[in-house]
Write an enzyme that holds these catalytic residues in place. Structure first.
Site, mmCIF file in Angstrom:
data_model
loop_
_atom_site.group_PDB
_atom_site.id
_atom_site.type_symbol
_atom_site.label_atom_id
_atom_site.label_comp_id
_atom_site.label_asym_id
_atom_site.label_seq_id
_atom_site.Cartn_x
_atom_site.Cartn_y
_atom_site.Cartn_z
ATOM 1 N N TYR A 1 0.944 -0.527 0.283
ATOM 2 C CA TYR A 1 -0.470 0.201 -0.015
ATOM 3 C C TYR A 1 0.642 0.653 -0.130
ATOM 4 O O TYR A 1 1.000 2.489 0.785
ATOM 5 C CB TYR A 1 -0.780 0.167 1.101
ATOM 6 C CG TYR A 1 -2.177 -1.306 0.921
ATOM 7 C CD1 TYR A 1 -2.713 -1.639 0.445
ATOM 8 C CD2 TYR A 1 -1.905 -1.967 2.156
ATOM 9 C CE1 TYR A 1 -3.405 -2.303 0.642
ATOM 10 C CE2 TYR A 1 -2.968 -3.036 2.562
ATOM 11 C CZ TYR A 1 -3.711 -3.275 1.442
ATOM 12 O OH TYR A 1 -4.537 -4.127 2.139
ATOM 13 N N LYS B 1 16.722 -10.274 25.360
ATOM 14 C CA LYS B 1 15.245 -8.952 24.757
ATOM 15 C C LYS B 1 14.102 -9.656 25.608
ATOM 16 O O LYS B 1 12.869 -9.319 25.086
ATOM 17 C CB LYS B 1 15.028 -7.874 24.314
ATOM 18 C CG LYS B 1 14.301 -6.907 24.769
ATOM 19 C CD LYS B 1 14.751 -6.057 25.939
ATOM 20 C CE LYS B 1 13.234 -4.811 26.115
ATOM 21 N NZ LYS B 1 13.805 -4.400 27.278
ATOM 22 N N ASP C 1 19.096 -3.886 27.231
ATOM 23 C CA ASP C 1 19.517 -2.430 27.739
ATOM 24 C C ASP C 1 20.187 -2.631 28.994
ATOM 25 O O ASP C 1 20.943 -0.857 29.482
ATOM 26 C CB ASP C 1 17.453 -2.243 27.832
ATOM 27 C CG ASP C 1 16.624 -2.586 28.471
ATOM 28 O OD1 ASP C 1 16.691 -4.355 28.669
ATOM 29 O OD2 ASP C 1 15.525 -3.301 28.790
ATOM 30 N N ASP D 1 25.688 -5.645 16.588
ATOM 31 C CA ASP D 1 25.967 -4.418 16.620
ATOM 32 C C ASP D 1 25.665 -3.604 16.830
ATOM 33 O O ASP D 1 26.767 -2.298 17.003
ATOM 34 C CB ASP D 1 24.988 -4.228 14.920
ATOM 35 C CG ASP D 1 25.290 -3.635 13.423
ATOM 36 O OD1 ASP D 1 26.548 -2.679 13.585
ATOM 37 O OD2 ASP D 1 24.636 -3.015 12.520
ATOM 38 N N ASP E 1 29.597 -1.227 18.518
ATOM 39 C CA ASP E 1 29.822 0.331 18.431
ATOM 40 C C ASP E 1 29.919 0.769 19.664
ATOM 41 O O ASP E 1 30.645 2.207 20.081
ATOM 42 C CB ASP E 1 28.832 0.924 17.836
ATOM 43 C CG ASP E 1 28.731 0.300 16.515
ATOM 44 O OD1 ASP E 1 29.532 -0.251 15.979
ATOM 45 O OD2 ASP E 1 28.422 1.078 15.437
#
Length: 364
Positions: free
Chosen positions: A143, A185, A218, A242, A246
């Protein structure tokens, strides 16, 4: 003489500056340690895309397959969409050659100031699953342009994919402290992450000397900032690894320092070695790029090819150059790319002369 054929893709931006710097160091190390490194330079990347509509030739993977390793600089150009630059080169290489482990060291280096107030040394390894997870190709959009436009991206974990990266991480942990941290998580992602946890737990059960801790990502991100020196080996899915890697390189002083190895641990296909940093078009061509990530990736390549003494020599050399104050601007120094490279080359010679009987280093 041990001879290895290395495919070199300098790529884009500062890749064209840091790759020659690293190769100069690798060639000197190879001469001292009686290694044969045959470099084949492939002019692939965004410039190739602009000319041919592809990041690499149609038979690019076949060309790479005959090499023992791949040495990559950087990929990315403001005029080429990231979806083209990444999915047209790096992702196909990682998946076709089953480079299912992305290994990223995070280490404090003398001469590089960390933004952390604490002075505790950091030395950990992040093992990122590199072939599936959140970076699957399954999904799509529909859409387009309408109010109900939607996008779906599937996360895919397989027992094979999770278990093999967990095996690799547990093996590393067993040779170090025996402590393994698994990023998860599972309190919010109720299907894939509990599956990840279960398979990691089962796999690590085969390593009696390894204890695994499952830490919500987290909280783990905060852990990496507050007390990174308490971590040793971290295993994580494609996306989580990833991001965490970093962050890890940032807390040691600069993302420009971080190396990366995309490994096919079984050795059926060539592995790929690259710095974590991007192509940095804002400083490309100015001689300001930090070549440490590329040089360190070269040391990881030597280690993977079975030359641990040569790898240790190269790593000691760039650490010595940093310790002596030859860092580039991103780590608080004043050296240009060429000046830092010259300092590393000088350190290679000095280490060989000072310790000719240590670690197999012979005087030049």
């Amino acid at each position: 003489m041990n001879t290895h054929n290395i495919a070199v893709i300098a790529g884009d931006g500062i890749g064209k500056e840091v790759v020659p710097a690293a190769i100069a160091c690798l060639e000197r190390i190879a001469a001292i340690h009686s290694l044969g490194l045959n470099f084949t330079h492939l002019e692939w990347g965004s410039d190739h895309y602009k000319r041919h509509g592809r990041m690499m030739p149609a038979d690019g993977l076949d060309q790479l397959a005959v090499h023992d390793a791949i040495f990559l600089g950087a990929v990315g150009d403001p005029e080429v969409p990231d979806t083209e630059s990444l999915w047209g080169l790096l992702i196909p290489i990682r998946r076709e050659f089953q480079q299912y482990v992305n290994l990223r060291p995070v280490k404090t280096l003398d001469g590089v100031a960390s933004p952390l107030a604490a002075k505790n040394p950091i030395d950990l390894l992040i093992v990122r699953e590199n072939n599936e997870g959140e970076y699957s190709e399954v999904g799509g959009r529909m859409y387009r342009g309408l109010p109900q436009e939607s996008a779906v991206q599937e996360t895919i974990f397989t027992r094979l994919g999770v278990s093999r990266v967990a095996h690799f991480a547990a093996s590393l942990a067993s040779a170090r402290s025996g402590r393994l941290t698994s990023a998860t998580k599972s309190n919010g992602i109720i299907h894939t992450m509990p599956f990840w946890d279960e398979v990691v737990e089962e796999t690590v059960g085969g390593y009696p000397g390894v204890a695994v801790t499952h830490e919500l990502v987290d909280a783990l991100a905060a852990h990496l900032v507050l007390k990174p020196w308490t971590l040793d080996v971290v295993v994580a899915s494609n996306l989580l690894g990833d991001i965490l890697s970093d962050l890890g390189s940032a807390v040691t002083g600069s993302i420009g320092l971080a190396p990366s190895a995309n490994l096919n641990p079984d050795g059926y296909y060539p592995s790929l070695f690259e710095p974590v940093h991007g192509s940095a078009p804002d400083i490309a061509g100015k001689g300001l790029a930090n070549p440490v990530g590329q040089i360190w990736s070269g040391a990881m390549m030597l280690e993977h090819l079975g030359h641990s003494e040569a790898a240790a020599h190269l790593q000691a050399a760039f650490e010595s150059a940093l310790r002596d104050g030859h860092g580039t601007r991103d780590v608080g120094g004043t050296s240009s790319t060429s000046e830092f490279t010259a300092a590393v080359l000088a350190a290679i010679e000095a280490l060989a002369a000072d310790q000719p009987a240590v670690s197999g280093i012979s005087a030049p």
